[in-house]
Motif scaffolding. Structure first.
Motif, PDB file in Angstrom:
ATOM      1  N   ARG A  34       0.813  -1.215   0.000  1.00  0.00           N
ATOM      2  CA  ARG A  34       0.000   0.000   0.000  1.00  0.00           C
ATOM      3  C   ARG A  34       0.848   1.267   0.000  1.00  0.00           C
ATOM      4  NH1 ARG A  34      -5.015   1.212   4.215  1.00  0.00           N
ATOM      5  NH2 ARG A  34      -6.034   2.842   2.970  1.00  0.00           N
ATOM      6  N   ASP A  35       2.038   1.202   0.603  1.00  0.00           N
ATOM      7  CA  ASP A  35       2.886   2.390   0.651  1.00  0.00           C
ATOM      8  C   ASP A  35       3.344   2.841  -0.730  1.00  0.00           C
ATOM      9  OD1 ASP A  35       2.549   2.306   3.338  1.00  0.00           O
ATOM     10  OD2 ASP A  35       4.660   2.016   3.859  1.00  0.00           O
ATOM     11  N   PHE A  36       3.429   1.920  -1.680  1.00  0.00           N
ATOM     12  CA  PHE A  36       3.814   2.308  -3.038  1.00  0.00           C
ATOM     13  C   PHE A  36       2.789   3.264  -3.645  1.00  0.00           C
ATOM     14  CE2 PHE A  36       7.191  -0.773  -3.397  1.00  0.00           C
ATOM     15  CZ  PHE A  36       7.997  -0.230  -4.381  1.00  0.00           C
ATOM     16  N   GLN A  37       1.534   3.044  -3.333  1.00  0.00           N
ATOM     17  CA  GLN A  37       0.471   3.874  -3.901  1.00  0.00           C
ATOM     18  C   GLN A  37       0.665   5.341  -3.532  1.00  0.00           C
ATOM     19  OE1 GLN A  37      -3.422   2.352  -3.047  1.00  0.00           O
ATOM     20  NE2 GLN A  37      -4.505   4.155  -3.790  1.00  0.00           N
ATOM     21  N   PHE A  38       1.196   5.599  -2.337  1.00  0.00           N
ATOM     22  CA  PHE A  38       1.278   6.975  -1.836  1.00  0.00           C
ATOM     23  C   PHE A  38       2.702   7.439  -1.561  1.00  0.00           C
ATOM     24  CE2 PHE A  38      -2.828   5.193  -0.442  1.00  0.00           C
ATOM     25  CZ  PHE A  38      -3.648   5.992  -1.230  1.00  0.00           C
TER      26      PHE A  38
END
Length: 361
Positions: free
Chosen positions: A283-287
């Motif tokens: 999920r951290d890649f998304q933001f």
């Protein structure tokens, strides 16, 4: 000689100092992460922030119901961003254009590497026309402390794949653009759309593909057209090849970097930009917004990107990765990914499937 400051000059100086300090407080500063602590104080403030975000990224919805649904997703994503920024030290997350997408929606739309993990060895067979050595840069020694192919003029501006799962094409093209500039001295933006439309033997357009197959296609089909002659439309279309009417850029073939070998990857990267695959499903890649990413991720490769250099900052070593999610994501379209993790496959599996095109002078 010392100069006295007037009261107005002092005010300007203090204001500048405060703004500079705020800018260094990465997880707290509105201009970097897209929100301030005050924005989280109430639902009304959150909705105001949502409205500002909609305006900034020029978003619009077909109905009030959809807008309210997206607002709830936005709040959930903002909570994740804020909680993560309180815990991590080397990188930070921010509100970007993907803030109204659930993580499952995001993965479905923006990841597009299709690979059978059990068949990796067969897929990585070299198709180069010169088979003397499997890995061209095996004997490279004395690696420099840093390399940045952007500064050497071998990297085109960051592109945006949009909601087409064509990351594999963008990764391929970035590497071909790089070796073409190194050999010819000309930096030419090339066509991802041509690969999406025409490379259909093993690759699947907006439904995913693999860089090695794309290299083989380019080598065996007379090269790749310029971006301006075959522009990107963010969807699959009919293959329209008019090689007799416009110039193409050719390669000789491609090589694979030895698997799970960071030193080999660096040896190759010293000489040219590379196509690499990573697990970007976290999920951290998304933001991701900035810093040296060292967060949680697996090694199930699902996203094609390009490695365009490496370096270090404050004792943290990283690989410079060019993404295809537009210049508003990450560090102007790039992410710095931690290397020297002690794991052979590297962070997010970046050492598992690196490859590069070859081009004769």
């Amino acid at each position: 000689m010392k100069m006295a400051l007037s009261s107005s000059s002092k005010s300007v100086f203090i204001a500048f100092s405060i703004s500079l300090f705020a800018y260094s407080s990465l997880a707290k500063d509105f201009s970097i992460v897209g929100y301030s602590p005050d924005d989280l104080a109430s639902n009304d403030r959150l909705f105001d922030l949502f409205e500002k975000w909609l305006s900034k990224f020029e978003k619009a919805y077909e109905s009030l119901e959809e807008k309210l649904e997206r607002f709830e997703i936005f709040k959930d994503n903002l909570l994740h961003i804020d909680e993560t920024n309180k815990k991590v030290e080397n990188y930070w997350l921010g509100l970007n254009e993907f803030a109204d997408l659930t993580h499952e929606e995001f993965k479905k739309m923006y990841l597009g590497l299709k690979i059978d993990q059990n068949d990796l060895s067969r897929i990585r067979e070299s198709h180069d026309d010169d088979q003397e050595d499997e890995f061209t840069y095996e004997n490279v020694a004395d690696l420099p402390k840093s390399v940045d192919w952007r500064k050497k003029g071998a990297v085109t501006p960051v592109k945006n794949q949009g909601s087409c799962g064509s990351c594999w094409a963008f990764s391929t093209v970035a590497a071909v653009e790089g070796i073409n500039q190194i050999v010819t001295g000309n930096l030419t933006s090339l066509s991802e759309q041509e690969l999406i439309d025409c490379d259909k033997t093993f690759n699947n357009g907006c439904n995913g593909g693999l860089m090695d197959y794309a290299f083989a296609y380019i080598a065996s089909n007379g090269g790749l057209h310029k971006e301006e002659d075959y522009p990107y439309i963010m969807e699959e279309s009919t293959c329209e090849l008019k090689k007799e009417e416009s110039e193409t850029v050719t390669i000789s073939g491609y090589r694979d970097v030895p698997q799970n070998n960071e030193q080999s990857l660096l040896k190759a990267l010293v000489n040219q930009p590379l196509s690499v695959a990573i697990d970007a499903s976290g999920r951290d890649f998304q933001f991701y917004s900035g810093g040296v990413f060292d967060g949680h991720c697996g090694t199930s490769l699902d996203h094609g990107v390009a490695a365009v250099g490496y370096g270090s900052t404050k004792g943290s070593n990283y690989i410079i990765v060019k993404n295809s999610w537009g210049p508003k994501w990450g560090e102007k379209g790039y992410i710095r990914m931690k290397m020297k993790t002690g794991k052979p496959e590297g962070l997010c599996g970046i050492n598992k499937m690196a490859s590069y095109p070859t081009k004769k002078k």
